[in-house]
Design an enzyme around this catalytic site. Structure first.
Site: not given
Length: 375
Positions: A91, A146
């Site tokens: 994002d 992540y």
């Protein structure tokens, strides 16, 4: 003028012939590139063709691929022509230390050096491997890891007056954070952790393999910690909301029971932590490696030789960006100030019912009907 035009035509024909010779020498091959980038100032990874106002990482990558001679210009305009696929669509503002893209390129000499020469220093190609012709980095990926780097004052209880630079996370609070993060492990319905997915949408079910917060460390007088999460795949904003909810619980804004409720069918108000600290660390291709990694033709998609380069890139570009931006823009501190406006106790349905009931009773009492009827 006519002669000049003719000469230009001959020259362009010669250029095309040179390019064709070059193409014959270096046929197209399916490869993967290991990418690292600092996402600040970019609207995510994925290119939006025809929308130049929102710059993405892929805009810079495609431009470098064309300029270095790996792909023809028309492949840059239509990325399907080079079978381009990114492993994760990070994002806006999100960085990566181990993003993988798959594509068909001409394997020119010194290919990595040439691509990197046309990239800004905060985007690097750190490795390249040949893969099978049908390889697709998104579909063949079994899991993604992540990390989320945050200042530890995010975990300070709301009733304690805290000086951000002086705050240090105690062992007890870290243990509580890890106990809550571990609750996410396994398969849950995460419809409340993304937008545009209903509670009965099968794709809202996601499998989390690991989630924990490491030991805190001090950088530039401020204490930080890194949360790591490994999952099969993640939906938009899912990780930021998972972390946002844990922060809300540890700070004392929400009860622990909200986690169980959030996996149920009702709509729960889940706050979304800032995007700044999120980094795509690694993508995993375990099934592919078992099948093709040792077939004598292909290499396993492991990047042990590149680990030093990855660590160096993080130290040079990713961590300083997160730390400096946090200090200058106070994204975490400002976001923490928004937590009191969330309603963690009632569901959207309950809130609507309560509002309607209070409106009815105020109408019965002959009031002027100015009750709050918002969702």
């Amino acid at each position: 003028e006519e002669n000049g035009h003719q000469n230009k035509k001959l020259k362009s024909n010669e250029d095309e012939e040179d390019a064709e010779d070059q193409n014959k020498k270096s046929p197209k091959r399916k490869i993967v590139l290991l990418m690292a980038y600092s996402g600040k100032g970019y609207h995510g990874m994925q290119r939006n063709v025809g929308s130049s106002q929102f710059k993405t990482i892929e805009d810079d990558l495609v431009s470098a691929l064309v300029q270095s001679g790996c792909i023809p210009e028309n492949h840059g305009e239509d990325m399907k022509k080079m079978s381009f696929q990114r492993c994760a669509r990070t994002d806006k503002g999100v960085s990566a230390a181990g993003q993988i893209v798959s594509l068909k390129v001409r394997l020119i000499d010194d290919i990595l050096e040439k691509i990197n020469n046309h990239l800004p220093s905060h985007i690097r190609i750190l490795g390249l491997k040949r893969v099978t012709g049908g390889f697709n980095s998104k579909n063949k990926c079994d899991a993604r890891t992540y990390s989320y780097m945050l200042p530890t004052f995010a975990f300070a209880h709301k009733d304690h007056d805290v000086q951000e630079e002086l705050y240090r996370l105690d062992t007890e609070t870290l243990e509580r954070v890890n106990k809550l993060l571990a609750c996410y492990k396994g398969t849950h319905n995460f419809h409340n952790f993304t937008s545009q997915k209903g509670p009965r949408d099968p794709s809202a079910k996601r499998y989390i393999m690991e989630m924990y917060c490491g030991e805190p460390f001090v950088r530039e007088n401020m204490e930080f910690a890194v949360i790591e999460v490994k999952g099969q795949s993640f939906m938009m904003h899912q990780i930021r909301k998972m972390i946002g909810l844990v922060i809300a619980i540890v700070k004392g804004y929400a009860a622990e029971s909200i986690m169980e409720r959030s996996w149920g069918e009702e709509k729960v108000d889940v706050p979304k932590a800032p995007g700044l600290g999120l980094v795509l660390e690694k993508v995993h291709f375990e099934k592919y490696n078992r099948r093709f990694g040792n077939d004598g033709l292909h290499e396993p998609l492991e990047w042990t030789e590149e680990e030093e380069k990855i660590a160096l890139f993080k130290e040079q570009y990713i961590y300083p960006t997160i730390i400096n931006t946090e200090r200058e823009e106070k994204s975490m501190a400002n976001w923490l100030n928004t937590l009191p406006i969330h309603d963690f106790n009632s569901s959207a349905v309950e809130m609507q019912t309560n509002n309607k009931n209070s409106k009815k009773s105020s109408d019965l009492e002959g009031s002027d009907g100015c009750g709050d009827d918002s969702d």
